[in-house]
Scaffold this motif. Structure first.
Motif, PDB file in Angstrom:
ATOM      1  N   THR A 141      51.180  49.960  41.937  1.00 51.07           N
ATOM      2  CA  THR A 141      51.510  51.388  42.086  1.00 51.07           C
ATOM      3  C   THR A 141      50.581  52.267  41.236  1.00 51.07           C
ATOM      4  OG1 THR A 141      53.816  50.807  42.468  1.00 51.07           O
ATOM      5  CG2 THR A 141      53.356  53.071  41.850  1.00 51.07           C
ATOM      6  N   ASN A 142      50.355  51.787  40.008  1.00 49.79           N
ATOM      7  CA  ASN A 142      49.455  52.555  39.132  1.00 49.79           C
ATOM      8  C   ASN A 142      48.023  52.537  39.636  1.00 49.79           C
ATOM      9  OD1 ASN A 142      51.508  53.246  37.348  1.00 49.79           O
ATOM     10  ND2 ASN A 142      51.231  51.383  36.124  1.00 49.79           N
ATOM     11  N   LEU A 143      47.612  51.398  40.182  1.00 49.75           N
ATOM     12  CA  LEU A 143      46.223  51.283  40.661  1.00 49.75           C
ATOM     13  C   LEU A 143      45.967  52.104  41.925  1.00 49.75           C
ATOM     14  CD1 LEU A 143      45.497  47.486  40.085  1.00 49.75           C
ATOM     15  CD2 LEU A 143      44.501  49.420  38.860  1.00 49.75           C
ATOM     16  N   GLN A 144      47.068  52.397  42.651  1.00 47.37           N
ATOM     17  CA  GLN A 144      46.897  53.206  43.869  1.00 47.37           C
ATOM     18  C   GLN A 144      46.556  54.664  43.523  1.00 47.37           C
ATOM     19  OE1 GLN A 144      50.502  52.554  46.072  1.00 47.37           O
ATOM     20  NE2 GLN A 144      49.635  50.781  47.153  1.00 47.37           N
ATOM     21  N   ASP A 145      46.785  55.092  42.300  1.00 42.26           N
ATOM     22  CA  ASP A 145      46.492  56.477  41.894  1.00 42.26           C
ATOM     23  C   ASP A 145      44.984  56.762  41.914  1.00 42.26           C
ATOM     24  OD1 ASP A 145      49.162  56.848  41.567  1.00 42.26           O
ATOM     25  OD2 ASP A 145      49.162  56.567  39.387  1.00 42.26           O
ATOM     26  N   THR A 146      44.288  55.761  41.667  1.00 38.39           N
ATOM     27  CA  THR A 146      42.832  56.003  41.637  1.00 38.39           C
ATOM     28  C   THR A 146      42.097  54.835  42.258  1.00 38.39           C
ATOM     29  OG1 THR A 146      40.904  56.291  40.219  1.00 38.39           O
ATOM     30  CG2 THR A 146      42.785  55.174  39.266  1.00 38.39           C
ATOM     31  N   VAL A 147      41.182  55.109  43.133  1.00 37.54           N
ATOM     32  CA  VAL A 147      40.419  54.067  43.847  1.00 37.54           C
ATOM     33  C   VAL A 147      39.450  53.391  42.889  1.00 37.54           C
ATOM     34  CG1 VAL A 147      38.726  53.676  45.699  1.00 37.54           C
ATOM     35  CG2 VAL A 147      40.584  55.313  46.005  1.00 37.54           C
ATOM     36  N   TYR A 148      38.917  54.163  41.992  1.00 34.34           N
ATOM     37  CA  TYR A 148      37.956  53.595  41.066  1.00 34.34           C
ATOM     38  C   TYR A 148      38.614  52.539  40.171  1.00 34.34           C
ATOM     39  CZ  TYR A 148      34.592  53.261  37.247  1.00 34.34           C
ATOM     40  OH  TYR A 148      33.736  52.795  36.296  1.00 34.34           O
ATOM     41  N   LYS A 149      39.827  52.915  39.644  1.00 37.74           N
ATOM     42  CA  LYS A 149      40.543  51.957  38.800  1.00 37.74           C
ATOM     43  C   LYS A 149      40.949  50.723  39.588  1.00 37.74           C
ATOM     44  CE  LYS A 149      42.484  55.162  35.382  1.00 37.74           C
ATOM     45  NZ  LYS A 149      43.709  55.715  34.796  1.00 37.74           N
ATOM     46  N   LEU A 150      41.286  50.956  40.885  1.00 38.81           N
ATOM     47  CA  LEU A 150      41.681  49.839  41.735  1.00 38.81           C
ATOM     48  C   LEU A 150      40.550  48.853  41.931  1.00 38.81           C
ATOM     49  CD1 LEU A 150      43.847  48.566  43.548  1.00 38.81           C
ATOM     50  CD2 LEU A 150      42.962  49.962  45.408  1.00 38.81           C
ATOM     51  N   ARG A 151      39.334  49.393  42.151  1.00 37.56           N
ATOM     52  CA  ARG A 151      38.184  48.503  42.345  1.00 37.56           C
ATOM     53  C   ARG A 151      37.852  47.750  41.068  1.00 37.56           C
ATOM     54  NH1 ARG A 151      34.154  52.547  45.820  1.00 37.56           N
ATOM     55  NH2 ARG A 151      35.347  52.445  47.766  1.00 37.56           N
ATOM     56  N   GLU A 152      37.952  48.474  39.934  1.00 37.39           N
ATOM     57  CA  GLU A 152      37.582  47.854  38.669  1.00 37.39           C
ATOM     58  C   GLU A 152      38.621  46.800  38.222  1.00 37.39           C
ATOM     59  OE1 GLU A 152      34.027  49.421  38.386  1.00 37.39           O
ATOM     60  OE2 GLU A 152      34.884  48.212  36.778  1.00 37.39           O
ATOM     61  N   GLU A 153      39.848  47.175  38.484  1.00 37.10           N
ATOM     62  CA  GLU A 153      40.906  46.268  38.008  1.00 37.10           C
ATOM     63  C   GLU A 153      41.337  45.242  39.055  1.00 37.10           C
ATOM     64  OE1 GLU A 153      44.085  48.673  36.647  1.00 37.10           O
ATOM     65  OE2 GLU A 153      42.922  49.558  34.995  1.00 37.10           O
ATOM     66  N   SER A 154      40.731  45.322  40.231  1.00 41.19           N
ATOM     67  CA  SER A 154      41.082  44.378  41.308  1.00 41.19           C
ATOM     68  C   SER A 154      40.808  42.938  40.894  1.00 41.19           C
ATOM     69  CB  SER A 154      40.291  44.745  42.567  1.00 41.19           C
ATOM     70  OG  SER A 154      40.448  43.774  43.550  1.00 41.19           O
ATOM     71  N   LYS A 155      39.647  42.759  40.264  1.00 42.62           N
ATOM     72  CA  LYS A 155      39.290  41.396  39.837  1.00 42.62           C
ATOM     73  C   LYS A 155      40.299  40.859  38.807  1.00 42.62           C
ATOM     74  CE  LYS A 155      34.364  42.124  40.686  1.00 42.62           C
ATOM     75  NZ  LYS A 155      33.014  42.186  40.090  1.00 42.62           N
ATOM     76  N   LEU A 156      40.651  41.782  37.878  1.00 38.27           N
ATOM     77  CA  LEU A 156      41.616  41.355  36.846  1.00 38.27           C
ATOM     78  C   LEU A 156      42.975  40.993  37.462  1.00 38.27           C
ATOM     79  CD1 LEU A 156      40.834  44.082  34.125  1.00 38.27           C
ATOM     80  CD2 LEU A 156      40.119  41.683  34.131  1.00 38.27           C
ATOM     81  N   LEU A 157      43.346  41.818  38.486  1.00 39.99           N
ATOM     82  CA  LEU A 157      44.619  41.552  39.156  1.00 39.99           C
ATOM     83  C   LEU A 157      44.604  40.213  39.875  1.00 39.99           C
ATOM     84  CD1 LEU A 157      47.431  42.554  39.864  1.00 39.99           C
ATOM     85  CD2 LEU A 157      46.438  43.710  41.842  1.00 39.99           C
ATOM     86  N   ARG A 158      43.469  39.930  40.552  1.00 46.17           N
ATOM     87  CA  ARG A 158      43.355  38.641  41.261  1.00 46.17           C
ATOM     88  C   ARG A 158      43.458  37.478  40.262  1.00 46.17           C
ATOM     89  NH1 ARG A 158      38.927  41.090  44.396  1.00 46.17           N
ATOM     90  NH2 ARG A 158      39.812  41.765  46.395  1.00 46.17           N
ATOM     91  N   LYS A 159      42.780  37.677  39.129  1.00 48.79           N
ATOM     92  CA  LYS A 159      42.821  36.637  38.108  1.00 48.79           C
ATOM     93  C   LYS A 159      44.263  36.437  37.583  1.00 48.79           C
ATOM     94  CE  LYS A 159      40.601  35.286  33.808  1.00 48.79           C
ATOM     95  NZ  LYS A 159      39.661  35.641  32.737  1.00 48.79           N
ATOM     96  N   ALA A 160      44.918  37.592  37.312  1.00 39.63           N
ATOM     97  CA  ALA A 160      46.312  37.509  36.844  1.00 39.63           C
ATOM     98  C   ALA A 160      47.204  36.873  37.905  1.00 39.63           C
ATOM     99  CB  ALA A 160      46.817  38.894  36.485  1.00 39.63           C
ATOM    100  N   HIS A 161      46.925  37.242  39.172  1.00 40.33           N
ATOM    101  CA  HIS A 161      47.707  36.661  40.266  1.00 40.33           C
ATOM    102  C   HIS A 161      47.500  35.149  40.360  1.00 40.33           C
ATOM    103  CE1 HIS A 161      49.860  36.451  44.006  1.00 40.33           C
ATOM    104  NE2 HIS A 161      48.794  35.849  44.587  1.00 40.33           N
ATOM    105  N   GLN A 162      46.283  34.700  40.157  1.00 32.50           N
ATOM    106  CA  GLN A 162      46.003  33.266  40.181  1.00 32.50           C
ATOM    107  C   GLN A 162      46.746  32.552  39.046  1.00 32.50           C
ATOM    108  OE1 GLN A 162      41.763  32.879  40.105  1.00 32.50           O
ATOM    109  NE2 GLN A 162      41.497  33.342  42.284  1.00 32.50           N
ATOM    110  N   GLU A 163      46.773  33.206  37.891  1.00 33.53           N
ATOM    111  CA  GLU A 163      47.488  32.589  36.768  1.00 33.53           C
ATOM    112  C   GLU A 163      48.991  32.501  37.055  1.00 33.53           C
ATOM    113  OE1 GLU A 163      44.534  34.096  33.185  1.00 33.53           O
ATOM    114  OE2 GLU A 163      46.553  34.920  33.372  1.00 33.53           O
ATOM    115  N   VAL A 164      49.500  33.602  37.657  1.00 35.79           N
ATOM    116  CA  VAL A 164      50.924  33.580  38.018  1.00 35.79           C
ATOM    117  C   VAL A 164      51.196  32.488  39.047  1.00 35.79           C
ATOM    118  CG1 VAL A 164      52.748  34.899  39.163  1.00 35.79           C
ATOM    119  CG2 VAL A 164      51.335  35.999  37.430  1.00 35.79           C
ATOM    120  N   HIS A 165      50.302  32.412  40.011  1.00 32.74           N
ATOM    121  CA  HIS A 165      50.463  31.400  41.051  1.00 32.74           C
ATOM    122  C   HIS A 165      50.391  29.993  40.462  1.00 32.74           C
ATOM    123  CE1 HIS A 165      50.626  29.902  45.097  1.00 32.74           C
ATOM    124  NE2 HIS A 165      49.499  29.183  44.899  1.00 32.74           N
ATOM    125  N   SER A 166      49.467  29.802  39.523  1.00 26.90           N
ATOM    126  CA  SER A 166      49.329  28.503  38.854  1.00 26.90           C
ATOM    127  C   SER A 166      50.602  28.177  38.069  1.00 26.90           C
ATOM    128  CB  SER A 166      48.117  28.535  37.928  1.00 26.90           C
ATOM    129  OG  SER A 166      48.038  27.340  37.204  1.00 26.90           O
TER     130      SER A 166
END
Length: 192
Positions: A141-166
């Motif tokens: 929700t917070n990342l949807q506020d800004t596209v730039y933050k979404l692109r920058e933090e997308s990688k971090l989110l994927r990484k966090a998601h992988q850790e959660v999935h693991s």
């Protein structure tokens, strides 16, 4: 004188007749006495024989009584030995039964402890998963506020998601391991 002579002769004849009569009676009594003596002799021999047989029977009975007493004592001793062995075996089996009961109680306590631990772990993982899910939703929700933050933090989110999935896979693997352990415990004959 003639009269006296005849009278004396008559007396002599009477005396001879009486003597002959007494002699016959004596012979009859002698014969009867001989029969009585022979009968007494037979009775004494028979009595002696009976005494001998009675003595032998008494000796045989004493021997039989002694043998029967010995056999009875031996049987009694054997019975006492068998009773002692059975009593010892009963005590051993009773102690083994108590040990098995104690082991069963320990296993039941361990099983209950594992069930409780499994439930706590499952709840912890569920809470952690829900918390991570909530954090992820908030972050999206917070990342949807800004596209730039979404692109920058997308990688971090994927990484966090992988850790959660693991972590989720690890939690599921651990849950599966607990489930298998629970099934193995339930299959044990002592828990049935």
């Amino acid at each position: 004188g003639v009269f006296m002579y005849n009278h004396l002769q008559q007396k002599v004849r009477n005396a001879e007749a009486l003597a002959q009569k007494y002699k016959q009676q004596q012979e009859a009594l002698s014969a009867q006495l001989q029969v009585v003596y022979e009968h007494r002799s037979r009775l004494e021999r028979s009595l002696q024989k009976e005494r001998g047989e009675h003595k032998k029977t008494k000796e045989d009975f004493l021997v039989y009584k002694l043998e029967a007493q010995e056999a009875l004592n031996k049987e009694k001793q054997d019975s006492m030995n068998r009773y002692g062995a059975l009593s010892s075996q009963h005590k051993i089996l009773k102690n083994q039964h108590e040990d098995v009961k104690k082991q069963l109680l320990d296993l039941q306590l361990q099983h209950n402890s594992l069930k409780l631990e499994h439930r706590k772990t499952l709840e912890t993982h569920s809470q952690k998963y829900a918390q991570l899910q909530q954090e992820k939703d908030s972050e999206v929700t917070n990342l949807q506020d800004t596209v730039y933050k979404l692109r920058e933090e997308s990688k971090l989110l994927r990484k966090a998601h992988q850790e959660v999935h693991s972590q989720l896979l690890s939690a599921q693997a651990q849950m599966e391991e607990f489930r298998q352990l629970k099934e193995a415990l339930q299959k044990m004959p002592s828990f049935k």
